[in-house]
Design a protein around this motif. Structure first.
Motif, short mmCIF file in Angstrom:
data_model
loop_
_atom_site.label_atom_id
_atom_site.label_comp_id
_atom_site.label_asym_id
_atom_site.label_seq_id
_atom_site.Cartn_x
_atom_site.Cartn_y
_atom_site.Cartn_z
N LYS A 85 6.51 2.24 -4.23
CA LYS A 85 6.41 0.80 -3.96
C LYS A 85 7.30 0.42 -2.77
N LEU A 86 8.50 0.96 -2.71
CA LEU A 86 9.40 0.69 -1.58
C LEU A 86 8.78 1.18 -0.28
N PHE A 87 8.26 2.40 -0.27
CA PHE A 87 7.63 2.94 0.94
C PHE A 87 6.47 2.05 1.39
N LEU A 88 5.60 1.69 0.46
CA LEU A 88 4.44 0.86 0.81
C LEU A 88 4.87 -0.53 1.28
N THR A 89 5.89 -1.08 0.65
CA THR A 89 6.41 -2.39 1.06
C THR A 89 6.94 -2.33 2.49
N GLU A 90 7.62 -1.25 2.82
CA GLU A 90 8.15 -1.07 4.18
C GLU A 90 7.04 -0.81 5.20
N LEU A 91 5.89 -0.36 4.75
CA LEU A 91 4.74 -0.10 5.62
C LEU A 91 4.04 -1.40 6.04
N ILE A 92 4.09 -2.41 5.19
CA ILE A 92 3.35 -3.66 5.44
C ILE A 92 3.69 -4.29 6.80
N PRO A 93 4.97 -4.44 7.18
CA PRO A 93 5.26 -5.05 8.49
C PRO A 93 4.67 -4.25 9.67
N TYR A 94 4.65 -2.92 9.55
CA TYR A 94 4.03 -2.11 10.59
C TYR A 94 2.55 -2.45 10.70
N ILE A 95 1.88 -2.52 9.56
CA ILE A 95 0.44 -2.82 9.56
C ILE A 95 0.17 -4.20 10.13
N THR A 96 0.89 -5.21 9.64
CA THR A 96 0.62 -6.59 10.07
C THR A 96 0.95 -6.82 11.54
N ALA A 97 1.86 -6.02 12.10
CA ALA A 97 2.21 -6.14 13.52
C ALA A 97 1.23 -5.39 14.42
N SER A 98 0.34 -4.61 13.85
CA SER A 98 -0.61 -3.83 14.64
C SER A 98 -1.68 -4.73 15.23
N PRO A 99 -2.05 -4.49 16.49
CA PRO A 99 -3.10 -5.29 17.11
C PRO A 99 -4.40 -5.22 16.31
N GLY A 100 -4.97 -6.36 16.05
CA GLY A 100 -6.24 -6.44 15.32
C GLY A 100 -6.10 -6.64 13.83
N CYS A 101 -4.87 -6.57 13.31
CA CYS A 101 -4.68 -6.80 11.87
C CYS A 101 -4.72 -8.30 11.60
N GLU A 102 -5.56 -8.71 10.67
CA GLU A 102 -5.67 -10.12 10.30
C GLU A 102 -4.87 -10.43 9.05
N SER A 103 -4.75 -9.46 8.13
CA SER A 103 -3.93 -9.64 6.93
C SER A 103 -3.75 -8.30 6.24
N CYS A 104 -2.73 -8.25 5.39
CA CYS A 104 -2.44 -7.04 4.64
C CYS A 104 -1.70 -7.43 3.38
N GLU A 105 -2.12 -6.87 2.26
CA GLU A 105 -1.52 -7.22 0.97
C GLU A 105 -1.34 -5.97 0.12
N LEU A 106 -0.17 -5.86 -0.51
CA LEU A 106 0.12 -4.76 -1.42
C LEU A 106 -0.03 -5.27 -2.85
N LEU A 107 -0.77 -4.54 -3.66
CA LEU A 107 -0.99 -4.90 -5.06
C LEU A 107 -0.58 -3.75 -5.96
N GLN A 108 -0.02 -4.08 -7.12
CA GLN A 108 0.34 -3.07 -8.12
C GLN A 108 -0.45 -3.39 -9.38
N GLN A 109 -1.07 -2.37 -9.94
CA GLN A 109 -1.87 -2.56 -11.16
C GLN A 109 -0.96 -3.02 -12.28
N GLU A 110 -1.39 -4.02 -13.05
CA GLU A 110 -0.55 -4.60 -14.10
C GLU A 110 -0.25 -3.64 -15.24
N SER A 111 -1.25 -2.95 -15.73
CA SER A 111 -1.04 -2.11 -16.91
C SER A 111 -0.71 -0.65 -16.57
N GLN A 112 -0.99 -0.25 -15.36
CA GLN A 112 -0.71 1.12 -14.90
C GLN A 112 0.20 1.00 -13.68
N LYS A 113 1.49 0.90 -13.89
CA LYS A 113 2.45 0.58 -12.83
C LYS A 113 2.56 1.64 -11.74
#
Length: 94
Positions: A20-48
Motif C-alpha cells: 500500500k505504501l509503495f502504491l501510494t508513493e506511485l500515485i504522484p508519479y502517475i498523476t504528474a505524467s503527461p496525459g494522465c487525467e486521474s488516478c485512484e488507489l483502491l483497497q478491497q474491503e474484505s480482502q486487505k
C-alpha cells in the motif's frame, strides 16, 4: 481516444501495508505524467491484500510512455511484495 487502465495487485501475506505504501508513493508519479487525467488507489474491503489502481489517460500511448519512464529498480523492489504478477487491462467507456 481516451483510455482507462485498471491494474490489480495482490500482496503477499504480511506485506499489504508495504505494498500500500509503495502504491501510494506511485500515485504522484502517475498523476504528474503527461496525459494522465486521474488516478485512484483502491483497497478491497474484505480482502486487505488486494489493491486496484484506476487510471484515466488522454490515450493509451500516454500511459505506455509513463510506464516506460518509471524507474525499473523501484518496480523490482515492489515485486518482492507481490503474491502474484500484477494484472492490468485497458477499458473504454461504452
Amino acid at each position: 481516444m481516451s483510455a482507462t487502465r485498471i491494474n490489480r495487485f495482490v500482496a503477499k501475506a504480511g506485506q499489504a501495508d508495504a505494498l500500500k505504501l509503495f502504491l501510494t508513493e506511485l500515485i504522484p508519479y502517475i498523476t504528474a505524467s503527461p496525459g494522465c487525467e486521474s488516478c485512484e488507489l483502491l483497497q478491497q474491503e474484505s480482502q486487505k491484500t488486494e489493491f486496484f489502481i484506476v487510471e484515466k489517460w488522454h490515450d493509451k500511448a500516454a500511459h505506455q510512455a509513463s510506464v516506460a519512464g518509471f524507474p525499473k529498480d523501484k518496480i523490482q523492489s515492489a515485486m518482492a511484495l507481490l503474491a502474484e504478477a500484477p494484472q492490468g487491462n485497458y477499458y473504454q467507456r461504452c
